[in-house]
Motif scaffolding. Structure first.
Motif, mmCIF file in Angstrom:
data_model
loop_
_atom_site.group_PDB
_atom_site.id
_atom_site.type_symbol
_atom_site.label_atom_id
_atom_site.label_comp_id
_atom_site.label_asym_id
_atom_site.label_seq_id
_atom_site.Cartn_x
_atom_site.Cartn_y
_atom_site.Cartn_z
ATOM 1 N N SER A 1 0.810 -1.217 0.000
ATOM 2 C CA SER A 1 0.000 0.000 0.000
ATOM 3 C C SER A 1 0.840 1.261 0.000
ATOM 4 C CB SER A 1 -0.915 0.008 1.242
ATOM 5 O OG SER A 1 -0.126 -0.035 2.419
ATOM 6 N N SER A 2 2.159 1.131 -0.167
ATOM 7 C CA SER A 2 3.034 2.300 -0.094
ATOM 8 C C SER A 2 2.705 3.329 -1.162
ATOM 9 C CB SER A 2 4.499 1.864 -0.206
ATOM 10 O OG SER A 2 4.709 1.191 -1.434
ATOM 11 N N GLY A 3 2.163 2.868 -2.266
ATOM 12 C CA GLY A 3 1.831 3.800 -3.336
ATOM 13 C C GLY A 3 0.508 4.491 -3.111
ATOM 14 N N ASN A 4 -0.212 4.108 -2.079
ATOM 15 C CA ASN A 4 -1.518 4.713 -1.811
ATOM 16 C C ASN A 4 -1.612 4.991 -0.324
ATOM 17 O OD1 ASN A 4 -4.086 5.609 -1.893
ATOM 18 N ND2 ASN A 4 -5.020 3.666 -2.507
ATOM 19 N N ASN A 5 -0.894 6.011 0.128
ATOM 20 C CA ASN A 5 -0.765 6.278 1.552
ATOM 21 C C ASN A 5 -1.637 7.426 2.014
ATOM 22 O OD1 ASN A 5 0.464 5.519 4.007
ATOM 23 N ND2 ASN A 5 1.834 7.291 3.900
ATOM 24 N N LYS A 6 -2.579 7.850 1.194
ATOM 25 C CA LYS A 6 -3.444 8.959 1.552
ATOM 26 C C LYS A 6 -4.682 8.463 2.306
ATOM 27 C CE LYS A 6 -1.186 12.426 -0.251
ATOM 28 N NZ LYS A 6 -0.621 13.503 0.600
ATOM 29 N N CYS A 7 -5.150 9.288 3.213
ATOM 30 C CA CYS A 7 -6.400 9.013 3.937
ATOM 31 C C CYS A 7 -7.524 8.805 2.931
ATOM 32 C CB CYS A 7 -6.711 10.183 4.862
ATOM 33 S SG CYS A 7 -8.361 10.138 5.584
ATOM 34 N N VAL A 8 -8.275 7.713 3.084
ATOM 35 C CA VAL A 8 -9.324 7.405 2.112
ATOM 36 C C VAL A 8 -10.575 8.249 2.336
ATOM 37 C CG1 VAL A 8 -8.512 5.040 1.872
ATOM 38 C CG2 VAL A 8 -10.317 5.547 3.519
ATOM 39 N N ILE A 9 -10.611 9.025 3.429
ATOM 40 C CA ILE A 9 -11.784 9.840 3.715
ATOM 41 C C ILE A 9 -11.612 11.262 3.172
ATOM 42 C CG2 ILE A 9 -13.246 10.779 5.545
ATOM 43 C CD1 ILE A 9 -12.606 8.321 7.189
ATOM 44 N N CYS A 10 -10.543 11.944 3.609
ATOM 45 C CA CYS A 10 -10.323 13.309 3.128
ATOM 46 C C CYS A 10 -9.467 13.344 1.868
ATOM 47 C CB CYS A 10 -9.691 14.162 4.216
ATOM 48 S SG CYS A 10 -7.992 13.706 4.642
ATOM 49 N N VAL A 11 -8.744 12.278 1.619
ATOM 50 C CA VAL A 11 -7.887 12.124 0.442
ATOM 51 C C VAL A 11 -6.819 13.223 0.361
ATOM 52 C CG1 VAL A 11 -7.910 11.436 -1.984
ATOM 53 C CG2 VAL A 11 -10.012 11.346 -0.689
ATOM 54 N N ASP A 12 -6.537 13.868 1.478
ATOM 55 C CA ASP A 12 -5.529 14.923 1.514
ATOM 56 C C ASP A 12 -4.362 14.560 2.426
ATOM 57 O OD1 ASP A 12 -6.597 16.717 -0.298
ATOM 58 O OD2 ASP A 12 -7.846 17.710 1.187
ATOM 59 N N ALA A 13 -4.690 14.259 3.693
ATOM 60 C CA ALA A 13 -3.654 13.951 4.674
ATOM 61 C C ALA A 13 -3.145 12.522 4.488
ATOM 62 C CB ALA A 13 -4.202 14.142 6.089
ATOM 63 N N ASP A 14 -1.948 12.270 5.009
ATOM 64 C CA ASP A 14 -1.403 10.916 4.988
ATOM 65 C C ASP A 14 -2.052 10.065 6.075
ATOM 66 O OD1 ASP A 14 0.321 11.487 2.933
ATOM 67 O OD2 ASP A 14 1.999 11.998 4.244
ATOM 68 N N ILE A 15 -2.081 8.765 5.864
ATOM 69 C CA ILE A 15 -2.548 7.839 6.894
ATOM 70 C C ILE A 15 -1.559 7.892 8.055
ATOM 71 C CG2 ILE A 15 -2.952 5.414 7.445
ATOM 72 C CD1 ILE A 15 -3.749 5.015 4.510
ATOM 73 N N ASP A 16 -2.055 8.246 9.239
ATOM 74 C CA ASP A 16 -1.142 8.399 10.377
ATOM 75 C C ASP A 16 -1.691 7.796 11.663
ATOM 76 O OD1 ASP A 16 -3.175 10.147 10.969
ATOM 77 O OD2 ASP A 16 -1.886 11.913 11.220
ATOM 78 N N CYS A 17 -2.615 6.815 11.529
ATOM 79 C CA CYS A 17 -3.156 6.184 12.732
ATOM 80 C C CYS A 17 -3.603 4.755 12.414
ATOM 81 C CB CYS A 17 -4.328 6.989 13.300
ATOM 82 S SG CYS A 17 -5.780 7.043 12.213
ATOM 83 N N VAL A 18 -3.819 3.993 13.453
ATOM 84 C CA VAL A 18 -4.301 2.629 13.307
ATOM 85 C C VAL A 18 -5.554 2.473 14.157
ATOM 86 C CG1 VAL A 18 -2.755 1.834 15.146
ATOM 87 C CG2 VAL A 18 -3.745 0.167 13.566
#
Length: 271
Positions: free
Chosen positions: A218-235
């Protein structure tokens, strides 16, 4: 439940009804006059629904509804159905249901937001009850303007009673489009990365290797799937899915991927 569809006609000429032309469903209509005849039927159906509803200001409601249905950016229908209030009572109310178009973040990307606008009996002196109604492939993204149940709380609605004589459905929908264009109230299931469909954390002995391989995929798709702006930074715990930024994680109570109840969300730091 009665329902009609206006079908997006903006150019409405002199209606047959205004010329006292008697129309029936079997009337033979010249091709050039077909649209005008259709508009006459729609006007009649609107009037029939309004007459069936126990509304106080029929002419104002008819004018506002007609103006809304003429707008090409709306794909709305009018229905008459029961509305359930929070106190357990219910009333038969007029409702505009369908979609409104938004331009998301002014990026020339247009989306349809499914909504319901319930018109109170004493409209326009009371504001409509408005909801986002997600389709089966959508989730509600709760924020300052939409709650978890889809109820809409934009400033135009909050201030409705202060200027009720000027407040109207057309301006309300325009304001919804502007607000939702900046902060979308829904996101689709199809936007969830396929690589993140499996848990990132598990109790098995090979959890670390699974986590590593999944992150690589998933390294090529690291953007938040909700806002599509910020990076994924939580679990999301305890399921272990990583799909959004910390801010957007506050918008759901169940994991959008596996539907498990969210116990806690932990911020992650990447080297």
């Amino acid at each position: 439940m009665s329902r009609i569809n206006y079908a997006r006609h903006r150019q409405v000429a002199q209606l047959y009804l205004e010329n006292n032309t008697v129309l029936t469903k079997n009337t033979v209509i010249p091709g050039s006059d077909f649209v005008h005849a259709k508009m006459a039927w729609v006007q009649k159906d609107i009037l029939d629904l309004i007459n069936s509803a126990q509304v106080h200001n029929r002419q104002r409601i008819r004018n506002d509804i007609t103006e809304v249905l003429e707008r090409s950016l709306n794909n709305l229908s009018l229905k008459l159905s029961l509305y359930d209030f929070a106190d357990g009572s219910s009333e038969e109310l007029l409702c505009l249901v369908g979609t409104i178009e938004i331009e998301y973040k002014s990026k020339c990307a247009w989306y349809n937001i499914p909504v319901e606008l319930w018109i109170p009996q004493n409209y326009p002196y009371s504001a409509p009850m408005c909801y986002v109604k997600p389709t089966p492939n959508m989730y509600i993204k709760a924020n300052t303007h939409v709650d978890q149940n889809g109820a809409i709380h934009i400033p135009y609605l909050e201030n409705w009673n202060q200027v009720s004589s000027k407040s109207n459905l057309v301006d309300l929908i325009t304001q919804m489009s502007l607000v939702f264009g900046k902060l979308s109230p829904v996101y689709t299931k199809s936007s969830l990365p396929q690589a993140q469909s499996s848990a990132f954390y598990s109790n098995s002995s090979d959890s670390s290797s699974n986590n590593k391989s999944t992150n690589n995929d998933s390294s090529g798709n690291n953007k938040c799937v909700i806002c599509v702006d910020a990076d994924i930074d939580c679990v999301v715990l305890e399921c272990g899915h990583m799909l959004c930024c910390l801010n957007c994680s506050k918008s759901f109570q169940q994991c959008p991927i596996c539907r498990q109840q969210v116990q806690r969300v932990k911020k992650i730091y990447k080297s």
